[in-house]
Scaffold this active site. Sequence first.
Site, PDB file in Angstrom:
ATOM      1  N   ILE A 174       0.861  -1.194   0.000  1.00 24.62           N
ATOM      2  CA  ILE A 174       0.000   0.000   0.000  1.00 24.62           C
ATOM      3  C   ILE A 174       0.897   1.243   0.000  1.00 24.62           C
ATOM      4  O   ILE A 174       1.782   1.365   0.846  1.00 24.62           O
ATOM      5  CB  ILE A 174      -0.898   0.032   1.257  1.00 24.62           C
ATOM      6  CG1 ILE A 174      -1.684  -1.267   1.399  1.00 24.62           C
ATOM      7  CG2 ILE A 174      -1.819   1.238   1.239  1.00 24.62           C
ATOM      8  CD1 ILE A 174      -2.374  -1.429   2.766  1.00 24.62           C
ATOM      9  N   LYS A 204       2.022   2.186  -7.096  1.00 24.71           N
ATOM     10  CA  LYS A 204       1.476   1.387  -8.202  1.00 24.71           C
ATOM     11  C   LYS A 204       0.546   2.199  -9.109  1.00 24.71           C
ATOM     12  O   LYS A 204       0.672   2.168 -10.325  1.00 24.71           O
ATOM     13  CB  LYS A 204       0.688   0.171  -7.665  1.00 24.71           C
ATOM     14  CG  LYS A 204       1.492  -0.797  -6.839  1.00 24.71           C
ATOM     15  CD  LYS A 204       0.631  -1.912  -6.290  1.00 24.71           C
ATOM     16  CE  LYS A 204      -0.498  -1.445  -5.412  1.00 24.71           C
ATOM     17  NZ  LYS A 204      -0.093  -0.725  -4.208  1.00 24.71           N
ATOM     18  N   GLU A 227      -7.503  -0.649  -9.363  1.00 21.85           N
ATOM     19  CA  GLU A 227      -8.226  -1.324  -8.279  1.00 21.85           C
ATOM     20  C   GLU A 227      -9.534  -0.616  -8.002  1.00 21.85           C
ATOM     21  O   GLU A 227      -9.641   0.595  -8.187  1.00 21.85           O
ATOM     22  CB  GLU A 227      -7.404  -1.244  -6.988  1.00 21.85           C
ATOM     23  CG  GLU A 227      -6.205  -2.103  -6.979  1.00 21.85           C
ATOM     24  CD  GLU A 227      -5.554  -2.029  -5.609  1.00 21.85           C
ATOM     25  OE1 GLU A 227      -5.727  -2.964  -4.840  1.00 21.85           O
ATOM     26  OE2 GLU A 227      -4.884  -1.034  -5.330  1.00 21.85           O
ATOM     27  N   TYR A 273     -11.340  -0.712   7.451  1.00 25.24           N
ATOM     28  CA  TYR A 273     -10.298  -0.067   8.250  1.00 25.24           C
ATOM     29  C   TYR A 273     -10.817   0.330   9.637  1.00 25.24           C
ATOM     30  O   TYR A 273     -10.039   0.422  10.585  1.00 25.24           O
ATOM     31  CB  TYR A 273      -9.697   1.134   7.506  1.00 25.24           C
ATOM     32  CG  TYR A 273      -8.687   0.695   6.461  1.00 25.24           C
ATOM     33  CD1 TYR A 273      -7.551  -0.017   6.831  1.00 25.24           C
ATOM     34  CD2 TYR A 273      -8.874   0.970   5.115  1.00 25.24           C
ATOM     35  CE1 TYR A 273      -6.619  -0.446   5.885  1.00 25.24           C
ATOM     36  CE2 TYR A 273      -7.948   0.550   4.159  1.00 25.24           C
ATOM     37  CZ  TYR A 273      -6.829  -0.155   4.559  1.00 25.24           C
ATOM     38  OH  TYR A 273      -5.905  -0.586   3.630  1.00 25.24           O
ATOM     39  N   ASP A 289      -3.040  -2.528 -12.231  1.00 19.84           N
ATOM     40  CA  ASP A 289      -2.603  -2.031 -10.921  1.00 19.84           C
ATOM     41  C   ASP A 289      -2.996  -3.085  -9.873  1.00 19.84           C
ATOM     42  O   ASP A 289      -4.143  -3.167  -9.482  1.00 19.84           O
ATOM     43  CB  ASP A 289      -3.333  -0.697 -10.681  1.00 19.84           C
ATOM     44  CG  ASP A 289      -3.089  -0.084  -9.330  1.00 19.84           C
ATOM     45  OD1 ASP A 289      -2.477  -0.711  -8.461  1.00 19.84           O
ATOM     46  OD2 ASP A 289      -3.555   1.054  -9.134  1.00 19.84           O
ATOM     47  N   PHE A 306       9.792   9.202  -9.518  1.00 17.04           N
ATOM     48  CA  PHE A 306       9.398   9.173 -10.934  1.00 17.04           C
ATOM     49  C   PHE A 306       8.248  10.132 -11.234  1.00 17.04           C
ATOM     50  O   PHE A 306       7.886  10.335 -12.380  1.00 17.04           O
ATOM     51  CB  PHE A 306       9.087   7.743 -11.406  1.00 17.04           C
ATOM     52  CG  PHE A 306       8.096   6.988 -10.553  1.00 17.04           C
ATOM     53  CD1 PHE A 306       8.534   6.083  -9.604  1.00 17.04           C
ATOM     54  CD2 PHE A 306       6.740   7.183 -10.712  1.00 17.04           C
ATOM     55  CE1 PHE A 306       7.632   5.369  -8.817  1.00 17.04           C
ATOM     56  CE2 PHE A 306       5.828   6.480  -9.934  1.00 17.04           C
ATOM     57  CZ  PHE A 306       6.270   5.578  -8.978  1.00 17.04           C
TER      58      PHE A 306
HETATM   59  N1  LIG Z   1       8.295   7.450  -6.488  1.00 19.17           N
HETATM   60  C1  LIG Z   1       7.507   8.387  -5.954  1.00 19.17           C
HETATM   61  N2  LIG Z   1       7.992   9.574  -5.625  1.00 19.17           N
HETATM   62  C2  LIG Z   1       7.216  10.504  -5.065  1.00 19.17           C
HETATM   63  N3  LIG Z   1       5.927  10.355  -4.774  1.00 19.17           N
HETATM   64  C3  LIG Z   1       5.385   9.181  -5.088  1.00 19.17           C
HETATM   65  C4  LIG Z   1       6.126   8.126  -5.700  1.00 19.17           C
HETATM   66  N4  LIG Z   1       5.314   7.074  -5.894  1.00 19.17           N
HETATM   67  C5  LIG Z   1       4.119   7.441  -5.416  1.00 19.17           C
HETATM   68  N5  LIG Z   1       4.156   8.707  -4.941  1.00 19.17           N
HETATM   69  C6  LIG Z   1       3.052   9.406  -4.292  1.00 19.17           C
HETATM   70  O1  LIG Z   1       2.669   8.585  -3.176  1.00 19.17           O
HETATM   71  C7  LIG Z   1       1.247   8.500  -3.058  1.00 19.17           C
HETATM   72  C8  LIG Z   1       0.780   7.046  -3.131  1.00 19.17           C
HETATM   73  O2  LIG Z   1       1.017   6.541  -4.440  1.00 19.17           O
HETATM   74  P1  LIG Z   1      -0.018   5.526  -5.148  1.00 19.17           P
HETATM   75  O3  LIG Z   1       0.384   5.484  -6.599  1.00 19.17           O
HETATM   76  O4  LIG Z   1      -1.431   5.900  -4.832  1.00 19.17           O
HETATM   77  O5  LIG Z   1       0.400   4.175  -4.422  1.00 19.17           O
HETATM   78  P2  LIG Z   1      -0.286   2.734  -4.502  1.00 19.17           P
HETATM   79  O6  LIG Z   1      -1.194   2.707  -5.694  1.00 19.17           O
HETATM   80  O7  LIG Z   1       0.871   1.767  -4.623  1.00 19.17           O
HETATM   81  O8  LIG Z   1      -0.994   2.568  -3.201  1.00 19.17           O
HETATM   82  C9  LIG Z   1       0.686   9.407  -4.154  1.00 19.17           C
HETATM   83  O9  LIG Z   1       0.405  10.666  -3.574  1.00 19.17           O
HETATM   84  C10 LIG Z   1       1.824   9.502  -5.170  1.00 19.17           C
HETATM   85  O10 LIG Z   1       1.814  10.728  -5.869  1.00 19.17           O
HETATM   86  N1  LIG Z   2      -7.186  -7.843  -0.829  1.00 24.24           N
HETATM   87  C1  LIG Z   2      -7.133  -6.727  -0.062  1.00 24.24           C
HETATM   88  N2  LIG Z   2      -7.389  -6.818   1.271  1.00 24.24           N
HETATM   89  C2  LIG Z   2      -7.341  -5.743   2.069  1.00 24.24           C
HETATM   90  N3  LIG Z   2      -7.095  -4.499   1.619  1.00 24.24           N
HETATM   91  C3  LIG Z   2      -6.829  -4.372   0.311  1.00 24.24           C
HETATM   92  C4  LIG Z   2      -6.827  -5.453  -0.591  1.00 24.24           C
HETATM   93  N4  LIG Z   2      -6.519  -4.990  -1.821  1.00 24.24           N
HETATM   94  C5  LIG Z   2      -6.348  -3.667  -1.701  1.00 24.24           C
HETATM   95  N5  LIG Z   2      -6.539  -3.289  -0.428  1.00 24.24           N
HETATM   96  C6  LIG Z   2      -6.547  -1.927   0.112  1.00 24.24           C
HETATM   97  C7  LIG Z   2      -5.218  -1.318   0.462  1.00 24.24           C
HETATM   98  C8  LIG Z   2      -5.464   0.160   0.231  1.00 24.24           C
HETATM   99  O1  LIG Z   2      -6.070   0.761   1.374  1.00 24.24           O
HETATM  100  C9  LIG Z   2      -6.485   0.188  -0.914  1.00 24.24           C
HETATM  101  C10 LIG Z   2      -5.890   0.452  -2.255  1.00 24.24           C
HETATM  102  O2  LIG Z   2      -4.672  -0.286  -2.410  1.00 24.24           O
HETATM  103  P1  LIG Z   2      -3.323   0.471  -2.870  1.00 24.24           P
HETATM  104  O3  LIG Z   2      -2.198  -0.472  -2.550  1.00 24.24           O
HETATM  105  O4  LIG Z   2      -3.214   1.766  -2.133  1.00 24.24           O
HETATM  106  O5  LIG Z   2      -3.490   0.697  -4.340  1.00 24.24           O
HETATM  107  O6  LIG Z   2      -7.119  -1.078  -0.892  1.00 24.24           O
END
Ligand SMILES: Nc1ncnc2c1ncn2[C@@H]1O[C@H](COP(=O)(O)OP(=O)(O)O)[C@@H](O)[C@H]1O
Ligand SMILES: Nc1ncnc2c1ncn2[C@H]1C[C@H](O)[C@@H](COP(=O)(O)O)O1
Length: 204
Positions: free
Chosen positions: A9, A13, A31, A43, A78, A182
């Site tokens: 999390i 991604k 997602e 949560y 994703d 990035f």
């Molecule tokens: N490599 C990075 N450098 C700076 N900020 C980042 C980077 N990767 C993600 N972020 C920031 O961190 C936060 C979470 O990223 P997100 O893409 O939503 O993560 P995930 O989908 O893995 O949960 C966002 O606000 C995003 O802009």
């Molecule tokens: N399978 C899952 N069980 C519990 N929580 C999950 C699952 N898949 C995604 N999540 C949660 C984690 C984050 O709060 C959001 C979005 O995922 P993220 O890694 O931030 O893209 O959903």
Amino acid sequence: MHIAVTGNIGAGKTTLTTMLAKHYGWDAQFEDVDHNPYLEDFYADMSKWSFALQIYFLGSRFRQVKEIRESGKNIIQDRTIYEDAHIFAENLNDMKLLSDRDFNNYVSVFGLMKSFVSAPDLLIYLKSDVPNLVKKIYKRGREYEASISIEYLSKLNQKYEKWISDYTEGKLLVIEVDDLDFVEKPEDFGFILEKIEAELNGLF
Ligand SMILES: Nc1ncnc2c1ncn2[C@@H]1O[C@H](COP(=O)(O)OP(=O)(O)O)[C@@H](O)[C@H]1O
Ligand SMILES: Nc1ncnc2c1ncn2[C@H]1C[C@H](O)[C@@H](COP(=O)(O)O)O1
């Protein structure tokens, strides 16, 4: 071609999936977070909602698997269905937030679905340590994620490390993202593109 971005999390991604889809003109699959009927409740009370949430994510992810099989398009995804089962559901069971009875029921449904799932042509793992995940989750600012504990993120990271070290289903690219920005630095995004293209040499 099917590419999937995997990681804990807050690893980045969704951000990377969006940037890659735009850069290469691929379709993106995200997602089901904003319209997820269970996530906020989960949560607030993990034990009560863990099973309902797992079934919801499993169904939603299986719908994506079906679409990938049927579309014939280049798709970047994703997160994968494997993570729901091998990372999240397993961890909730380890933490006693998902009972053995519900977990066994889940595993049996996942087992049936798994035979329809093909591994991505390339799995991109965004590896990040817990303090950086916390910073990015905070930066994203989803209110209901404020309750995510360091313990929960650490356990998920351990599961990711184990799963990735055992992953043999297809090509794998591990990117350590903690020293990369990035989003703001084109050269860091360029570094990731180079790595992807080296892995996909011949498929492009
Ligand atoms: N490599 C990075 N450098 C700076 N900020 C980042 C980077 N990767 C993600 N972020 C920031 O961190 C936060 C979470 O990223 P997100 O893409 O939503 O993560 P995930 O989908 O893995 O949960 C966002 O606000 C995003 O802009
Ligand atoms: N399978 C899952 N069980 C519990 N929580 C999950 C699952 N898949 C995604 N999540 C949660 C984690 C984050 O709060 C959001 C979005 O995922 P993220 O890694 O931030 O893209 O959903």
